[in-house]
Design a protein around this motif. Sequence first.
Motif, PDB file in Angstrom:
ATOM      1  N   THR A  14      23.939 -26.904  -7.587  1.00 24.23           N
ATOM      2  CA  THR A  14      23.103 -28.161  -8.352  1.00 24.23           C
ATOM      3  C   THR A  14      23.749 -29.393  -8.209  1.00 24.23           C
ATOM      4  O   THR A  14      23.062 -30.214  -7.915  1.00 24.23           O
ATOM      5  N   GLU A  15      24.899 -29.379  -8.723  1.00 27.10           N
ATOM      6  CA  GLU A  15      25.604 -30.537  -8.606  1.00 27.10           C
ATOM      7  C   GLU A  15      25.764 -31.313  -7.084  1.00 27.10           C
ATOM      8  O   GLU A  15      25.893 -32.290  -6.820  1.00 27.10           O
ATOM      9  N   LEU A  16      26.142 -30.205  -6.272  1.00 22.98           N
ATOM     10  CA  LEU A  16      26.193 -30.546  -4.884  1.00 22.98           C
ATOM     11  C   LEU A  16      24.933 -31.314  -4.232  1.00 22.98           C
ATOM     12  O   LEU A  16      24.848 -32.501  -3.540  1.00 22.98           O
ATOM     13  N   LEU A  17      23.823 -30.581  -4.800  1.00 21.55           N
ATOM     14  CA  LEU A  17      22.489 -31.081  -4.505  1.00 21.55           C
ATOM     15  C   LEU A  17      22.109 -32.407  -4.851  1.00 21.55           C
ATOM     16  O   LEU A  17      21.548 -33.239  -4.529  1.00 21.55           O
TER      17      LEU A  17
ATOM     18  N   GLN B  33      23.037 -35.396  -3.339  1.00 19.09           N
ATOM     19  CA  GLN B  33      22.092 -35.610  -1.941  1.00 19.09           C
ATOM     20  C   GLN B  33      20.887 -36.616  -2.538  1.00 19.09           C
ATOM     21  O   GLN B  33      20.481 -36.756  -3.728  1.00 19.09           O
ATOM     22  N   PRO B  34      20.235 -37.208  -1.459  1.00 19.78           N
ATOM     23  CA  PRO B  34      19.199 -38.132  -1.933  1.00 19.78           C
ATOM     24  C   PRO B  34      17.878 -37.370  -2.310  1.00 19.78           C
ATOM     25  O   PRO B  34      17.047 -37.213  -1.489  1.00 19.78           O
TER      26      PRO B  34
ATOM     27  N   GLN C  94      17.185 -42.476  -3.957  1.00 23.38           N
ATOM     28  CA  GLN C  94      17.404 -42.586  -2.288  1.00 23.38           C
ATOM     29  C   GLN C  94      18.683 -43.067  -1.963  1.00 23.38           C
ATOM     30  O   GLN C  94      19.209 -42.619  -1.145  1.00 23.38           O
ATOM     31  N   TYR C  95      19.388 -44.013  -2.746  1.00 21.18           N
ATOM     32  CA  TYR C  95      20.698 -44.541  -2.628  1.00 21.18           C
ATOM     33  C   TYR C  95      21.534 -43.667  -2.305  1.00 21.18           C
ATOM     34  O   TYR C  95      22.646 -43.827  -1.605  1.00 21.18           O
ATOM     35  N   ARG C  96      21.620 -42.198  -2.819  1.00 20.14           N
ATOM     36  CA  ARG C  96      22.472 -41.159  -2.591  1.00 20.14           C
ATOM     37  C   ARG C  96      22.725 -41.089  -1.234  1.00 20.14           C
ATOM     38  O   ARG C  96      23.678 -40.386  -0.842  1.00 20.14           O
TER      39      ARG C  96
ATOM     40  N   LYS D  61      22.118 -30.560   6.123  1.00 17.22           N
ATOM     41  CA  LYS D  61      21.510 -31.614   7.305  1.00 17.22           C
ATOM     42  C   LYS D  61      20.108 -31.995   6.978  1.00 17.22           C
ATOM     43  O   LYS D  61      19.708 -33.042   7.096  1.00 17.22           O
ATOM     44  N   GLU D  62      19.220 -30.976   6.818  1.00 18.31           N
ATOM     45  CA  GLU D  62      18.005 -31.031   6.719  1.00 18.31           C
ATOM     46  C   GLU D  62      17.732 -32.495   5.459  1.00 18.31           C
ATOM     47  O   GLU D  62      16.866 -33.256   5.592  1.00 18.31           O
ATOM     48  N   LEU D  63      18.392 -32.226   4.425  1.00 16.36           N
ATOM     49  CA  LEU D  63      18.222 -33.054   3.316  1.00 16.36           C
ATOM     50  C   LEU D  63      18.425 -34.500   3.565  1.00 16.36           C
ATOM     51  O   LEU D  63      17.758 -35.393   3.076  1.00 16.36           O
ATOM     52  N   ARG D  64      19.191 -34.739   4.650  1.00 14.62           N
ATOM     53  CA  ARG D  64      19.934 -36.132   4.805  1.00 14.62           C
ATOM     54  C   ARG D  64      19.212 -36.730   6.207  1.00 14.62           C
ATOM     55  O   ARG D  64      18.980 -37.888   6.043  1.00 14.62           O
ATOM     56  N   ASP D  65      18.985 -35.838   6.954  1.00 17.18           N
ATOM     57  CA  ASP D  65      18.312 -36.249   8.185  1.00 17.18           C
ATOM     58  C   ASP D  65      19.062 -37.499   8.977  1.00 17.18           C
ATOM     59  O   ASP D  65      18.441 -38.636   9.041  1.00 17.18           O
ATOM     60  N   LYS D  66      20.267 -37.317   9.040  1.00 21.22           N
ATOM     61  CA  LYS D  66      21.100 -38.275   9.803  1.00 21.22           C
ATOM     62  C   LYS D  66      21.994 -37.906  10.717  1.00 21.22           C
ATOM     63  O   LYS D  66      22.379 -36.601  10.541  1.00 21.22           O
ATOM     64  N   PRO D  67      22.663 -38.476  11.559  1.00 22.15           N
ATOM     65  CA  PRO D  67      23.531 -37.748  12.696  1.00 22.15           C
ATOM     66  C   PRO D  67      24.916 -37.391  11.827  1.00 22.15           C
ATOM     67  O   PRO D  67      25.253 -38.010  10.957  1.00 22.15           O
TER      68      PRO D  67
END
Lengths: 260, 407, 235
Positions: free
Chosen positions: A73-76, A79-80, C70-72, C98-104
């Motif tokens: 969860t912390e890793l998530l 994430q944005p 979003q900034y994360r 990768k799916e969560l960020r969608d960046k190279p």
Amino acid sequence: MLKIMKYSFFDLIRSRWSFVYFGFYFLLGMTLLFLNNDVSKAIITMMNIIVVLTPLIGTIFGVMYYYNSKEFTELLMAQPLKRSTIFLGQYFGLALSLAGSLVLGLGIPFAIYGVVGSAALLSFALLLAVGALLTFIFVALAYNIGLANDNKIKGFGIAILMWLFLAVVYDGIFLISLFVFDDYPIDKFSLIASTLNPIDLSRILIILELDISVLLGYTGAVFQQFFGTSLGMIASFGLLFTWVALPIGLIVRQAKRKDF
Amino acid sequence: MFRLTILFLTLHFLAFSKQIDVCKNCTQTNIQSAISVADSGDMVFVKAGTYNEYDITINKPLTLKGEKGTIVDGQKKGYILKIEANHVTVSGLHLKNVGMSFTKDFSAIHVYKAKNFKIENCTLEAVFFGMLIEKSNTGLIKNNVVSGEGTQEITSGNGIHLWHCNNVVVENNHCHNVRDGIYFEFVTDSKVLNNLSNHNLRYGLHFMFSNHDTYNDNTFRENGAGVAVMFSKFIHMERNVFEKNWGTASYGLLLKEIYDAEIINNRFEGNTIAINIEGSTRVNYFNNILKGNGWGVKVAGACYKNVFEHNSFSSNAFDVSYNSKMNDNSFNENYWGDYTGYDLNKDGIGDVPHRPVKLFSYIVNRTPETIVLLRSLFVDIINFSEKVSPVFTPDDLVDEKPLMSFK
Amino acid sequence: MIRVEGLKKSFGKLTVLDNLDLKIEKGGIFVILGPNGSGKTTLIKSVLGMVVPNAGNISIDNQPILKEWQYRGNIDYLPQIANFPSNLSVSELLKLVKELRDKPTRDQELIALFGLEPFLDKKLGNLSGGTKQKVNLMLTFMFNSPLVILDEPTSGLDPIAMLHLKELIRAEKENGKTVLITTHIMSFVEEIADEIVFLLDGKIYFKGSIQELQQMTGQVDFEHAIAAILRREHA
């Protein structure tokens, strides 16, 4: 949220416990149907088990999964993603995988037995729906307990106590108070008290389908109105959904304020 | 006219009795006038058509027969047909619209002080009372359909109502949407066979003070209060079906002050209370099936020496319920769906005795509202503890030889 | 780059961050030091939005970040403990992130660097702690974000992986990124830090280069300099 849910779901359905849980219901369904041939009796036995067991399993898996996936969860969280996205994703992943074990575990034996198209289909579908709803309710309650307690042991204890309270103690207190206040008009009270506990509510939903005859045996106007018309079914289902929605709302609220 | 005379003469020669036809173009255009010109033993044949008549009185032995399509409309004015003589046969008539009254028991067919009457193949529709048979003996009521349109008990009467009669056979009739489908009061040595009584406001079958009667192969379904049987001796009920009689005061079968009866091979399914017994003695219950009822057998005091043997109790919320700790009835070799024992010697009889009365049924008797806790885990726990050591329920109420299966 | 103003955070009665102000400029390696319980992790987590402060403001590139998410997408974070869903495989987890960020990403390069190929189809629950940490590092460094936050990055690493880590951090710096690290390993700090932020009792006690710290404490040795601060405080 769907992404998190998808991965949580895949993670969980591959776990040994999901298989055990699925296997349990599968064997139960097989045994009940093929050993005594009486579908309505099998459904009553299943109801007795489902109404007690799905909340217990939902509670235990709920807290377990919450604490186990804490680091992930912390890793998530780095994430944005919105917090609610993370927790609701995990919650739905878990609740869906448990409900899936239940529905498939019991559904397959019933399908083999040929319940589709039979008279028992409605009671059976109701049974599965109630089991699934109970899973959603108790996983949500367990998640809330997890969110409110950083101490794993304490959280686990509270969760088990909550289950014990709602599954057994509540009814005991309820029964005793009905007995004590015997001289007062208590039919309204008894209906309301039973809707405040999701386990009781689910039980009533199923007995409305299975034992309606006995429930109609009483003269109380409130009972008549509730049990005698489709109002009972609709109201009970509505309340069960409320019981799902409230703790989910609480998860979102708690998640927003919590520090990790 | 010539042709009719020929026909008339032919019939006269063919039969000992003569036939009088009733139709729009006949000599007799209404039923009452045909009856008044008829002699004893004649047949009045009513041809297809609608006749607006009421209080038609038959005061001599004759046969009244209706052609298919004959309708007698009583226009809700009173009785339609009154039989006040012996040896009267009525068949094939369709009677409808009986008057409603709070002081008089208007009926489609009223039989009064008659012997050897027969009522067959009639359809009685929109009746107050359907058939009202009073002080009459030796009759047959067969293949009739009786229906009312009442919505309240007070504004509707009974389908087939017998009062002070004996030796009457009521067979193959269908009574629905009346107050009581079949009603017997002071009726003896009679038989009720193969009837269907459903959707009646009160009882499907109701009898009082009626001894030595037989009730076989009837079906009583979805009646407001099921079947009530009171103050009667030596009755025999066999192969009847009591089903789906639901409601606050609804019974498959209500027995009150019944002595020396046989209740055999009946089926009770989906009733609020399958059998409710009050003050009944020496009643034998053999081979009955009680399935999916709220209560199987509810015993409400003063019941002695009743015997329950080879009955099947399954999927009832409560198989047997008692309101006291007293028991003078015996339960033997019944099948109990929730029996949890085993049969090690495989003789078909469980090795552990079964206690059919649950603590929870006692609690529900005391505080009805507790019914919402039916099938909860807590209730299962207290039921179990009571089963282990009975405190509130009769401790001698045990089936020592519970059957492992019921064929 | 990062501006923290008047940040307050307490857990129950325990005040962890007390009116903390901090400015971290763009580019360079910043190491946050402090005794146990001084609020290092709380500070980092506040920047990441994982801890909700009682008061104060935090902004990154002049954008306030509290209650935002979003900034994360522009921060790479390495959490302290690597623990992943045990029934997912390494490649599935990689796919999820990768799916969560969608960046190279440069995941292939990092997989090769840490020698993770044989583990790609293994379930995460079956990996050793060190391998999990390598996966953790891979997930962190595969994006090219301007801000990198590492919470105890050295734990459980073998010496080779440690070398790779240092190289990665230096490479990030050369690309003009800002790297924020918490650690207990002093040799690691000495080797890598451009600037040190020393936290004590919920406040910034010192901020500057190692040389400045040595000058301030009069100690030649870095570890002694740190010890001197602590002793001075508790004397």
